[in-house]
Design a protein around this motif. Structure first.
Motif, PDB file in Angstrom:
ATOM      1  N   THR A 127     -17.404 -47.871  46.795  1.00  0.00           N
ATOM      2  CA  THR A 127     -17.407 -47.173  48.074  1.00  0.00           C
ATOM      3  C   THR A 127     -17.527 -48.200  49.184  1.00  0.00           C
ATOM      4  O   THR A 127     -18.510 -48.927  49.244  1.00  0.00           O
ATOM      5  N   LYS A 128     -16.513 -48.268  50.050  1.00  0.00           N
ATOM      6  CA  LYS A 128     -16.551 -49.223  51.160  1.00  0.00           C
ATOM      7  C   LYS A 128     -17.406 -48.659  52.282  1.00  0.00           C
ATOM      8  O   LYS A 128     -17.205 -47.526  52.710  1.00  0.00           O
ATOM      9  N   LYS A 129     -18.368 -49.452  52.721  1.00  0.00           N
ATOM     10  CA  LYS A 129     -19.254 -49.056  53.812  1.00  0.00           C
ATOM     11  C   LYS A 129     -19.035 -49.984  55.000  1.00  0.00           C
ATOM     12  O   LYS A 129     -18.687 -51.148  54.840  1.00  0.00           O
ATOM     13  N   THR A 130     -19.256 -49.465  56.197  1.00  0.00           N
ATOM     14  CA  THR A 130     -19.089 -50.232  57.424  1.00  0.00           C
ATOM     15  C   THR A 130     -20.382 -50.199  58.220  1.00  0.00           C
ATOM     16  O   THR A 130     -20.978 -49.135  58.389  1.00  0.00           O
ATOM     17  N   SER A 131     -20.790 -51.355  58.716  1.00  0.00           N
ATOM     18  CA  SER A 131     -21.978 -51.436  59.554  1.00  0.00           C
ATOM     19  C   SER A 131     -21.635 -50.970  60.966  1.00  0.00           C
ATOM     20  O   SER A 131     -20.466 -50.797  61.303  1.00  0.00           O
ATOM     21  N   THR A 132     -22.651 -50.790  61.801  1.00  0.00           N
ATOM     22  CA  THR A 132     -22.378 -50.569  63.216  1.00  0.00           C
ATOM     23  C   THR A 132     -21.913 -51.892  63.807  1.00  0.00           C
ATOM     24  O   THR A 132     -22.177 -52.960  63.242  1.00  0.00           O
ATOM     25  N   PHE A 133     -21.217 -51.819  64.922  1.00  0.00           N
ATOM     26  CA  PHE A 133     -20.662 -53.017  65.538  1.00  0.00           C
ATOM     27  C   PHE A 133     -21.637 -53.579  66.573  1.00  0.00           C
ATOM     28  O   PHE A 133     -22.359 -52.844  67.225  1.00  0.00           O
ATOM     29  N   VAL A 134     -21.619 -54.908  66.698  1.00  0.00           N
ATOM     30  CA  VAL A 134     -22.528 -55.641  67.568  1.00  0.00           C
ATOM     31  C   VAL A 134     -21.744 -56.174  68.761  1.00  0.00           C
ATOM     32  O   VAL A 134     -20.638 -56.697  68.598  1.00  0.00           O
ATOM     33  N   ASP A 135     -22.324 -56.084  69.946  1.00  0.00           N
ATOM     34  CA  ASP A 135     -21.705 -56.620  71.152  1.00  0.00           C
ATOM     35  C   ASP A 135     -21.912 -58.136  71.178  1.00  0.00           C
ATOM     36  O   ASP A 135     -23.038 -58.617  71.094  1.00  0.00           O
ATOM     37  N   THR A 136     -20.828 -58.887  71.294  1.00  0.00           N
ATOM     38  CA  THR A 136     -20.929 -60.349  71.265  1.00  0.00           C
ATOM     39  C   THR A 136     -20.854 -60.980  72.655  1.00  0.00           C
ATOM     40  O   THR A 136     -20.722 -62.192  72.769  1.00  0.00           O
ATOM     41  N   ALA A 137     -20.954 -60.171  73.710  1.00  0.00           N
ATOM     42  CA  ALA A 137     -20.937 -60.727  75.060  1.00  0.00           C
ATOM     43  C   ALA A 137     -22.109 -61.693  75.220  1.00  0.00           C
ATOM     44  O   ALA A 137     -23.255 -61.337  74.965  1.00  0.00           O
ATOM     45  N   GLY A 138     -21.822 -62.917  75.597  1.00  0.00           N
ATOM     46  CA  GLY A 138     -22.860 -63.924  75.778  1.00  0.00           C
ATOM     47  C   GLY A 138     -23.359 -64.550  74.487  1.00  0.00           C
ATOM     48  O   GLY A 138     -24.289 -65.346  74.491  1.00  0.00           O
ATOM     49  N   ALA A 139     -22.735 -64.195  73.364  1.00  0.00           N
ATOM     50  CA  ALA A 139     -23.168 -64.724  72.065  1.00  0.00           C
ATOM     51  C   ALA A 139     -22.274 -65.870  71.614  1.00  0.00           C
ATOM     52  O   ALA A 139     -21.096 -65.926  71.951  1.00  0.00           O
ATOM     53  N   ASP A 140     -22.856 -66.779  70.850  1.00  0.00           N
ATOM     54  CA  ASP A 140     -22.109 -67.887  70.271  1.00  0.00           C
ATOM     55  C   ASP A 140     -21.685 -67.551  68.844  1.00  0.00           C
ATOM     56  O   ASP A 140     -20.569 -67.831  68.431  1.00  0.00           O
ATOM     57  N   SER A 141     -22.607 -66.937  68.095  1.00  0.00           N
ATOM     58  CA  SER A 141     -22.304 -66.575  66.713  1.00  0.00           C
ATOM     59  C   SER A 141     -23.150 -65.387  66.287  1.00  0.00           C
ATOM     60  O   SER A 141     -24.173 -65.088  66.883  1.00  0.00           O
ATOM     61  N   VAL A 142     -22.662 -64.728  65.231  1.00  0.00           N
ATOM     62  CA  VAL A 142     -23.382 -63.607  64.633  1.00  0.00           C
ATOM     63  C   VAL A 142     -23.439 -63.864  63.135  1.00  0.00           C
ATOM     64  O   VAL A 142     -22.433 -64.191  62.520  1.00  0.00           O
ATOM     65  N   GLU A 143     -24.618 -63.771  62.572  1.00  0.00           N
ATOM     66  CA  GLU A 143     -24.780 -63.898  61.127  1.00  0.00           C
ATOM     67  C   GLU A 143     -25.195 -62.549  60.576  1.00  0.00           C
ATOM     68  O   GLU A 143     -26.129 -61.935  61.069  1.00  0.00           O
ATOM     69  N   PHE A 144     -24.461 -62.115  59.559  1.00  0.00           N
ATOM     70  CA  PHE A 144     -24.779 -60.857  58.894  1.00  0.00           C
ATOM     71  C   PHE A 144     -25.479 -61.175  57.586  1.00  0.00           C
ATOM     72  O   PHE A 144     -24.983 -61.977  56.792  1.00  0.00           O
ATOM     73  N   LEU A 145     -26.623 -60.560  57.370  1.00  0.00           N
ATOM     74  CA  LEU A 145     -27.371 -60.714  56.127  1.00  0.00           C
ATOM     75  C   LEU A 145     -27.246 -59.401  55.374  1.00  0.00           C
ATOM     76  O   LEU A 145     -27.796 -58.382  55.805  1.00  0.00           O
ATOM     77  N   ILE A 146     -26.485 -59.420  54.280  1.00  0.00           N
ATOM     78  CA  ILE A 146     -26.239 -58.220  53.489  1.00  0.00           C
ATOM     79  C   ILE A 146     -27.143 -58.269  52.267  1.00  0.00           C
ATOM     80  O   ILE A 146     -26.972 -59.121  51.391  1.00  0.00           O
ATOM     81  N   TYR A 147     -28.110 -57.379  52.226  1.00  0.00           N
ATOM     82  CA  TYR A 147     -29.048 -57.313  51.105  1.00  0.00           C
ATOM     83  C   TYR A 147     -28.552 -56.273  50.116  1.00  0.00           C
ATOM     84  O   TYR A 147     -28.157 -55.187  50.498  1.00  0.00           O
ATOM     85  N   THR A 148     -28.551 -56.643  48.851  1.00  0.00           N
ATOM     86  CA  THR A 148     -28.214 -55.675  47.805  1.00  0.00           C
ATOM     87  C   THR A 148     -29.342 -55.630  46.794  1.00  0.00           C
ATOM     88  O   THR A 148     -30.017 -56.624  46.563  1.00  0.00           O
ATOM     89  N   GLY A 149     -29.507 -54.475  46.189  1.00  0.00           N
ATOM     90  CA  GLY A 149     -30.424 -54.372  45.070  1.00  0.00           C
ATOM     91  C   GLY A 149     -29.826 -55.123  43.889  1.00  0.00           C
ATOM     92  O   GLY A 149     -28.869 -55.885  44.040  1.00  0.00           O
ATOM     93  N   SER A 150     -30.346 -54.929  42.731  1.00  0.00           N
ATOM     94  CA  SER A 150     -29.887 -55.650  41.542  1.00  0.00           C
ATOM     95  C   SER A 150     -28.440 -55.358  41.195  1.00  0.00           C
ATOM     96  O   SER A 150     -28.047 -54.208  41.044  1.00  0.00           O
ATOM     97  N   LEU A 151     -27.660 -56.418  41.108  1.00  0.00           N
ATOM     98  CA  LEU A 151     -26.288 -56.344  40.605  1.00  0.00           C
ATOM     99  C   LEU A 151     -26.263 -57.131  39.301  1.00  0.00           C
ATOM    100  O   LEU A 151     -26.816 -58.224  39.235  1.00  0.00           O
ATOM    101  N   ALA A 152     -25.643 -56.594  38.278  1.00  0.00           N
ATOM    102  CA  ALA A 152     -25.552 -57.302  36.996  1.00  0.00           C
ATOM    103  C   ALA A 152     -24.765 -58.598  37.196  1.00  0.00           C
ATOM    104  O   ALA A 152     -23.889 -58.687  38.057  1.00  0.00           O
TER     105      ALA A 152
END
Length: 135
Positions: A23-48
């Motif tokens: 199932t493809k999920k999409t996060s909310t979008f972040v405003d990058t005005a005045g930003a240099d970079s955005v880092e996304f930290l995607i946490y997952t529970g246990s994956l085999a």
């Protein structure tokens, strides 16, 4: 001078929830005005071990994320069966949409708890110069 915790914005862009396999999920979008970079930290529970997490960085011209354009795509492979953390960095560019978010999908055999946090770093601005030329 601000401390890093005062400079960087930390935004919860995908609240923790169970995500079904394929199932493809999409996060909310972040405003990058005045930003240099955005880092996304995607946490997952246990994956085999050997299971994959596919992450795509999307940009859009509006805050709702309509008509997104894929900026990049990465595939992470789980090693072991411990909870995972995938980190995706996006450098803000003027030729892309102002808003940025991520899509993600795992191929585990059952639901996996997932959450996404965005760390928005501001553009560097040199300190104001108090020296003045008087003629």
């Amino acid at each position: 001078m601000n401390r890093i915790c005062e400079e960087v914005q930390y935004l919860d862009v995908f609240a923790p929830q169970a995500v079904a396999t394929a199932t493809k999920k999409t996060s909310t979008f972040v405003d990058t005005a005045g930003a240099d970079s955005v880092e996304f930290l995607i946490y997952t529970g246990s994956l085999a071990s050997g299971k994959k997490l596919t992450v795509g960085v999307q940009t859009s011209a509006n805050a709702g994320g309509s008509s997104p354009e894929e900026a990049e795509k990465m595939v992470f492979t789980a090693s072991g069966s411990t909870p995972g953390l995938a980190v995706v960095s996006y450098r803000v560019r003027g030729d892309r949409g102002r808003y940025v978010g991520v899509t993600f999908q795992h191929d585990a055999g059952s639901e996996v708890d997932c959450a996404v946090l965005a760390a928005v770093r501001p553009m560097y601005r040199p300190p104001e110069n108090s020296w003045q030329l008087v003629v």
